[in-house]
Design an enzyme around this catalytic site. Structure first.
Site, PDB file in Angstrom:
ATOM      1  N   THR A 156       0.874  -1.254  -0.051  1.00 24.36           N
ATOM      2  CA  THR A 156       0.042   0.002   0.065  1.00 24.36           C
ATOM      3  C   THR A 156       0.814   1.261   0.031  1.00 24.36           C
ATOM      4  O   THR A 156       1.689   1.394   0.811  1.00 24.36           O
ATOM      5  CB  THR A 156      -0.970  -0.021   1.454  1.00 24.36           C
ATOM      6  OG1 THR A 156      -1.728  -1.278   1.159  1.00 24.36           O
ATOM      7  CG2 THR A 156      -1.646   1.483   1.273  1.00 24.36           C
ATOM      8  N   GLY A 195       2.911  -2.442   8.824  1.00 29.09           N
ATOM      9  CA  GLY A 195       3.247  -2.891  10.083  1.00 29.09           C
ATOM     10  C   GLY A 195       4.641  -3.383   9.942  1.00 29.09           C
ATOM     11  O   GLY A 195       5.155  -3.628   8.833  1.00 29.09           O
ATOM     12  N   ARG A 328     -27.647  -9.673  35.223  1.00 34.15           N
ATOM     13  CA  ARG A 328     -27.823  -8.472  35.534  1.00 34.15           C
ATOM     14  C   ARG A 328     -29.278  -8.184  35.462  1.00 34.15           C
ATOM     15  O   ARG A 328     -30.003  -8.723  34.708  1.00 34.15           O
ATOM     16  CB  ARG A 328     -27.469  -7.194  34.296  1.00 34.15           C
ATOM     17  CG  ARG A 328     -27.809  -5.834  34.438  1.00 34.15           C
ATOM     18  CD  ARG A 328     -26.994  -5.324  35.461  1.00 34.15           C
ATOM     19  NE  ARG A 328     -27.162  -3.844  35.773  1.00 34.15           N
ATOM     20  CZ  ARG A 328     -26.630  -3.077  36.435  1.00 34.15           C
ATOM     21  NH1 ARG A 328     -25.499  -3.606  37.267  1.00 34.15           N
ATOM     22  NH2 ARG A 328     -27.013  -1.761  36.431  1.00 34.15           N
ATOM     23  N   GLY A 418     -22.799   0.877  31.253  1.00 33.45           N
ATOM     24  CA  GLY A 418     -21.356   1.463  31.684  1.00 33.45           C
ATOM     25  C   GLY A 418     -20.202   0.476  31.789  1.00 33.45           C
ATOM     26  O   GLY A 418     -19.117   0.900  31.318  1.00 33.45           O
ATOM     27  N   THR A 439     -11.699  -2.085   6.493  1.00 33.49           N
ATOM     28  CA  THR A 439     -11.135  -1.565   5.312  1.00 33.49           C
ATOM     29  C   THR A 439      -9.656  -2.158   4.926  1.00 33.49           C
ATOM     30  O   THR A 439      -9.048  -1.604   4.052  1.00 33.49           O
ATOM     31  CB  THR A 439     -10.604   0.018   5.496  1.00 33.49           C
ATOM     32  OG1 THR A 439     -10.180   0.142   6.663  1.00 33.49           O
ATOM     33  CG2 THR A 439     -12.233   0.592   5.284  1.00 33.49           C
ATOM     34  N   GLU A 441      -6.708  -5.072   3.826  1.00 32.89           N
ATOM     35  CA  GLU A 441      -6.842  -6.479   3.246  1.00 32.89           C
ATOM     36  C   GLU A 441      -7.863  -6.440   2.180  1.00 32.89           C
ATOM     37  O   GLU A 441      -8.336  -7.517   1.890  1.00 32.89           O
ATOM     38  CB  GLU A 441      -6.950  -7.627   4.190  1.00 32.89           C
ATOM     39  CG  GLU A 441      -5.921  -7.977   4.858  1.00 32.89           C
ATOM     40  CD  GLU A 441      -4.720  -8.853   4.099  1.00 32.89           C
ATOM     41  OE1 GLU A 441      -4.809  -9.347   3.296  1.00 32.89           O
ATOM     42  OE2 GLU A 441      -3.611  -8.605   4.680  1.00 32.89           O
ATOM     43  N   ASP A 443     -10.944  -2.985   1.195  1.00 29.30           N
ATOM     44  CA  ASP A 443     -11.807  -2.253   1.456  1.00 29.30           C
ATOM     45  C   ASP A 443     -13.262  -2.979   1.432  1.00 29.30           C
ATOM     46  O   ASP A 443     -13.266  -3.598   0.231  1.00 29.30           O
ATOM     47  CB  ASP A 443     -12.067  -0.829   0.854  1.00 29.30           C
ATOM     48  CG  ASP A 443     -13.055  -0.108   1.258  1.00 29.30           C
ATOM     49  OD1 ASP A 443     -14.206  -0.470   1.349  1.00 29.30           O
ATOM     50  OD2 ASP A 443     -12.730   1.136   1.863  1.00 29.30           O
TER      51      ASP A 443
END
Lengths: 691, 691
Positions: A156, A195, A328, A418, A439, A441, A443
């Site tokens: 890229t 990377g 919960r 939260g 996006t 490898e 988009d």
């Protein structure tokens, strides 16, 4: 897993429903089924991923995180965890499917670890393997495998991501010296987002336009050393750090540029194109276009592994949110005494349980993708047709699953309120790390357009010279009915036959063949419709043709999405059909129905407009989705247990039973208060008595 | 703004379309309109928000970020930026609308700064102001305003967020000493997620069950000192740091617990309930339920300001993505020479331009909310009815806008590809920070359920004793037609009258009244349908009633969403009607149509099922949305310019014209190469010539 208020409890891996006649889930059997073909490799990788030294630590600075992840890669080397995909000639296992299966499990430890491993061994190393030849393998692969050569995958550029063929970096052959000269002509041609480029890479596989004897032979890959032993750039090379990102900050993404950098001729990875000493170019593939796509196609494993990693992340998210949702409690309902478990609210079920069904669909579809990937890369079936199928399947599934992972993780985050926002509960971090999966490898929108073009191509090959009437009949054949678009006739027939009976409507929509008919018919009709609109494009000027194509781009991409959804549904259906345990088969059928009907509900407008669904049946779909989420709800904890992730993989305090302990403590406190006669009376109660 | 390939360019604030007859956008006039009633305060706040010392710095550790934001609050104090809302008696401006308008602009500097300010002055300070009385104001507000007393708003507990009435912390009056004794009975009753609790708060407004003489009078607010001068907890108080979060890490959220903490009787904020020395309780509001909701209602400003902050964040995101999309090029199209600007792709327009329209809708609706808020809080109209309207409006709009902000920022991130993932371009950070907006100050799903209950209440008041036939007629009246649900009759009439003419179908759907009819009819029919299903609930047992309600919960929440969408559409329409500039009126009409028709497209299945839209008109809606996005596209940069944010607010390198500079440099390079005859010939071209 923890006990819940559900009517199903788990005993030694098998589920028992307290309702008479309710099917029982055999957790162990379904867990085994989900592990798929490369069960052994997955289980090995999960043992590795459970190690604390491989886990993401919240709150590290970017520099600390990068250092930690580099160290983690060394741990993987020490464990011998990364050779699987490499050829036996360099000590590998030649096990392509197993390698990806194991690799994608690393996402549970830290997505940065997964992706940095992917850069090193899945992109940099794999490019040397697939685009290079034996001398390259011998020379570099052992050090790539053992991390003596950390490397970047320099494809890229700042100016070109999706359109790789248009990258601007040049590698010009100099016959005088027998070298390639690498140049970055302008700022937009800097290699970017790589990377290992900012810090750790001492070499890269560089993609550049190969120019020899004044001819540009298109994009080729070159092995280019980057840094010296002290970590300084070699002469002519410069770069930049991409700095902090929205996630994946354990990876040192960066930029590179090259000025008259000379590399030996032999550094051209020459499997698909070579330059002789005299500068003459040869290639086993004559067509430059086909050559380019063949080269790029060898790198499909990135997309394959992202699809699997997305499935793993969805599982983690749902395990966290469904566990919390089952413990919960909020708001008193019904009897007025105890607060209601939030997963018993219809809305909560509607938010999470269809995503649970989708996770199974993504998992089963991924297994098929992995099998096809292994077929091609093992050489068992590497025909052009199968390679092309693999690429289309990978593009479609990666797009859908990576988007689904983001949506699922976000819904899970919100469903935990939260506590979902606390980094320790992992939902926000996983989502942030996986954000870029949609996006990179490829988009997702661009990938889906590729899928759609393939569908259009297949379609037009089949109907070369046919007029639209034939095409429409094709669509109709596949949908199993006559297309009555616009007339509303078929819809009226449905109305009449279903009249007054929601039960009859539901009966239809839950049939496998009916779901298949609807989903298949949608894809083929969408493609046929677009093909018809585009059929005169070749007669137009290039510009007018492009305009016409562009006017249909949005629907084209939606057609590709529909195709991907159908592929997922088919994979799910095949998995159901291959299930032998009768309880599991029933519960998987409900999940598959939920997945299929959720798709039909999402696209109901299309089905209504195109006369494929009456209003009454469309309403029956929604009613049945409501029933299915409620029916599946008691199994939800057992279903996440089949994913096979242990607390060492999940690592979210809210998924440990902590909330249940708090609820129990609160209940015990109030009960004690009542027993002791110390409970204050409520003003409301007093006032009610007075009245 | 930077020059683009669009057909519209901006000259001194006014736009000129090169197409003959295209309406012109008057940027200055629309910018002025968007600033709204509190233009002066907004502009002042933007000057403040532009200061570098108030800006978020990427890559700070959590500790550094918290320290920085605390310092930023002091800067706001020094600037005199925060007194506006407080009474003139303590040096304030008694300017409620202007205060919120200014406050929400701070989100552009750093959402942590906005929310920490909100904790200090919008929650902690506002609770003292609205729930306390003159002595409290005099005693504490000056130091709250000047930040000598940083404070927490201790309402939410680990075990109770959405259901505030059920919090478990107790404040029991001790007649012997004339003190309240504060206690946290169990772990679930710890106060949690409180800004200023982990580090900086030296006091809090604590919400607890007020118990006196053995009677629980429900939730009341108390002023409770937390820390001594050295920052240590006072005796009986303990706590915890919530640690790293998914965003907003400039705020020190934490937990608090209390064990026999004694505060003077006078620390009860006693506007709505008081305890005399003898322990007797009095309140100006007799009903405990109404009292609770009145107290909670005074805190609505949090929701109001989140709605406005969401609008601001959407604007920033779109300014970034639309600027980049207007400069970025990828893939050669049409003429085969130049790559296409990505915003000229239909899909890219479809992704971003409806969100631009939605941003205008959110902005205009927020202005109406702010006006209503000011009416109530200034006392100009603080009738019960208007207060209730304010709360419903705030709940509906906050839910829709905060979700829309997340969706918009995500779409903008993806539309910018890899560069969108870099922290420097702000999209990921804004999204991470705003994530919690969808569940705090009321979980959006819970808020929408409140809205729906209000709608049901209004509905049943209006039709007390009426049977369903009357209700259906009411729905039909509002929709301006007879309800022919299920029969398909109306749809057939549409089909016949539109037959063969997409133009005629489009003509209908773009009419304001037709859009209103569709949007209004959907809300009223949904509510009428649910009311009918629930009409027997009162005859059922409590449990059966709750079950029936729960089976309709999902649709109930969808009805509330539809109501919120209608409110946004009406606000947009009123804004269009009040626009005098003819060019602006035309372009705003297109945007309003795009907003309205996008809603109708999204809910097309409902309209089709309910016979409100024929298949042909539904297709016309989609076709017209396609046309509108293409029509608005040339104005997109001018439209984001009307938002009024400068580079000091946007601060994203990709929104500075950097991409355009790179594109220009690349183009110039290739042109030079051609001119110099140095361009290598492509192998493809050679092969084509040979054929």
């Amino acid at each position: 897993m923890v006990d819940t208020a559900s009517s199903v409890t788990t005993t030694s891996g098998a589920a028992r429903a307290t309702d008479q006649g309710a099917p029982q889930l055999n957790v162990a059997a379904l867990a085994d089924q989900l592990l798929g073909t490369w069960k052994k490799e997955r289980l090995e990788a999960r043992v590795t991923a459970a190690k604390p030294e491989l886990h993401q630590v919240n709150g590290l600075s970017m520099d600390e995180h990068r250092t930690r992840v580099l160290g983690q890669l060394k741990i993987l080397v020490d464990e011998g965890a990364i050779q699987r995909a490499y050829p036996t000639s360099v000590g590998g296992g030649d096990n392509h499917g197993g390698n990806i299966a194991a690799f994608e499990e690393l996402v549970t430890a830290d997505p940065s670890l997964q992706i940095k491993s992917g850069v090193q061994w899945g992109l940099f190393g794999a490019a040397i393997l697939h685009l290079g030849t034996a001398p390259h393998h011998k020379k570099w692969l052992p050090q790539v495998i053992n991390l003596e050569i950390p490397g970047a995958f320099a494809m890229t550029e700042t100016g070109h991501g999706s359109d790789v063929a248009s990258i601007a970096t040049t590698a010009t052959f100099d016959e005088a010296t027998g070298e390639f000269v690498i140049n970055t002509p302008f700022r937009g041609a800097w290699k970017d987002y790589l990377g290992n480029a900012a810090l750790h890479g001492i070499a890269c596989v560089l993609f550049a336009q190969l120019i020899t004897k004044g001819v540009n032979h298109g994009v080729h890959a070159f092995y280019v050393p980057l840094r010296d032993a002290s970590g300084n750039f070699l002469p002519g090379i410069g770069g930049d750090d991409d700095g902090l990102k929205g996630g994946l900050n354990g990876i040192d993404n960066g930029r590179l540029h090259f000025t008259d950098v000379r590399i030996p001729r032999e550094n051209l990875l020459n499997r698909y194109g070579d330059v002789a000493e005299d500068g003459s170019y040869t290639s086993p593939i004559d067509s430059p276009g086909r050559r380019f796509f063949t080269m790029i196609g060898t790198l499909v494993q990135g997309r394959v592994s992202l699809d699997g990693a997305a499935a793993a992340a969805m599982k983690l998210g749902l395990q966290i949110a469904l566990t919390y949702g089952s413990e919960r409690r909020q708001f008193v309902a019904g009897d007025g005494k105890q607060e209601q478990v939030i997963l018993d609210y219809q809305r909560h079920q509607r938010r999470l349980i269809p995503k649970l069904a989708e996770t199974f669909a993504v998992t089963f579809a991924h297994e098929q993708l992995l099998v096809k990937f292994d077929e091609v890369f093992s050489g068992r079936d590497d025909s052009d047709q199968n390679r092309e199928d693999l690429e289309t399947l990978a593009a479609a599934l990666k797009s859908l699953s990576t988007w689904a992972a983001l949506d699922t993780l976000q819904e899970c985050r919100e469903a935990c309120g939260g506590s979902g926002f606390l980094a320790e509960n992992r939902l926000t971090g996983l989502r942030a790390d996986l954000d870029i999966y949609v996006t990179f490898e490829g988009d997702n929108n661009v990938l889906l357009q590729l899928v759609a073009k393939r569908l259009l191509g297949d379609y037009s090959r089949k109907f070369k010279g046919a007029d639209f009437g034939v095409m429409a009949r094709y669509a109709a054949d596949r949908a199993g009915d006559t297309v009555l678009h616009g007339t509303g006739l078929r819809q009226l027939i449905q109305n009449v036959s279903d009249l007054g009976s929601t039960g009859r409507s539901v009966g239809h929509v839950r049939e496998t063949e009916y779901q298949r008919e609807l989903l298949t018919g949608r894809v083929s009709t969408m493609i046929a419709t677009i093909a018809d609109r585009l059929k005169d494009a070749s007669k137009l000027s290039k510009e007018e043709g492009a305009r016409l194509f562009n006017e249909n781009q949005n629907q084209l991409i939606e057609a590709a999405r529909a195709h991907g959804e159908l592929l997922q549904w088919e994979a799910f259906t095949e998995a159901v059909e291959s299930t032998s345990d009768s309880g599991n088969k029933q519960i998987l059928t409900w999940l598959r129905d939920l997945f299929g009907l959720s798709l039909i509900e999402k696209h109901a407008a299309w089905y209504l407009i195109n006369g494929r669904l009456s209003g009454q049946r469309a309403e029956a779909v929604t009613a049945y989705v409501d029933r299915l989420v409620a029916r599946i709800r008691p199994y939800s904890l057992d279903l996440v247990e089949t994913f096979g992730y242990t607390p060492a993989h999940v690592r979210a305090p809210i998924a440990t039973g902590a909330e249940k302990a708090r609820q129990d403590e609160a209940r015990a406190y109030y009960e004690q208060l009542r027993r002791d006669g110390n409970e204050p009376v409520h003003e409301k109660t007093l006032k009610a008595k007075k009245r």
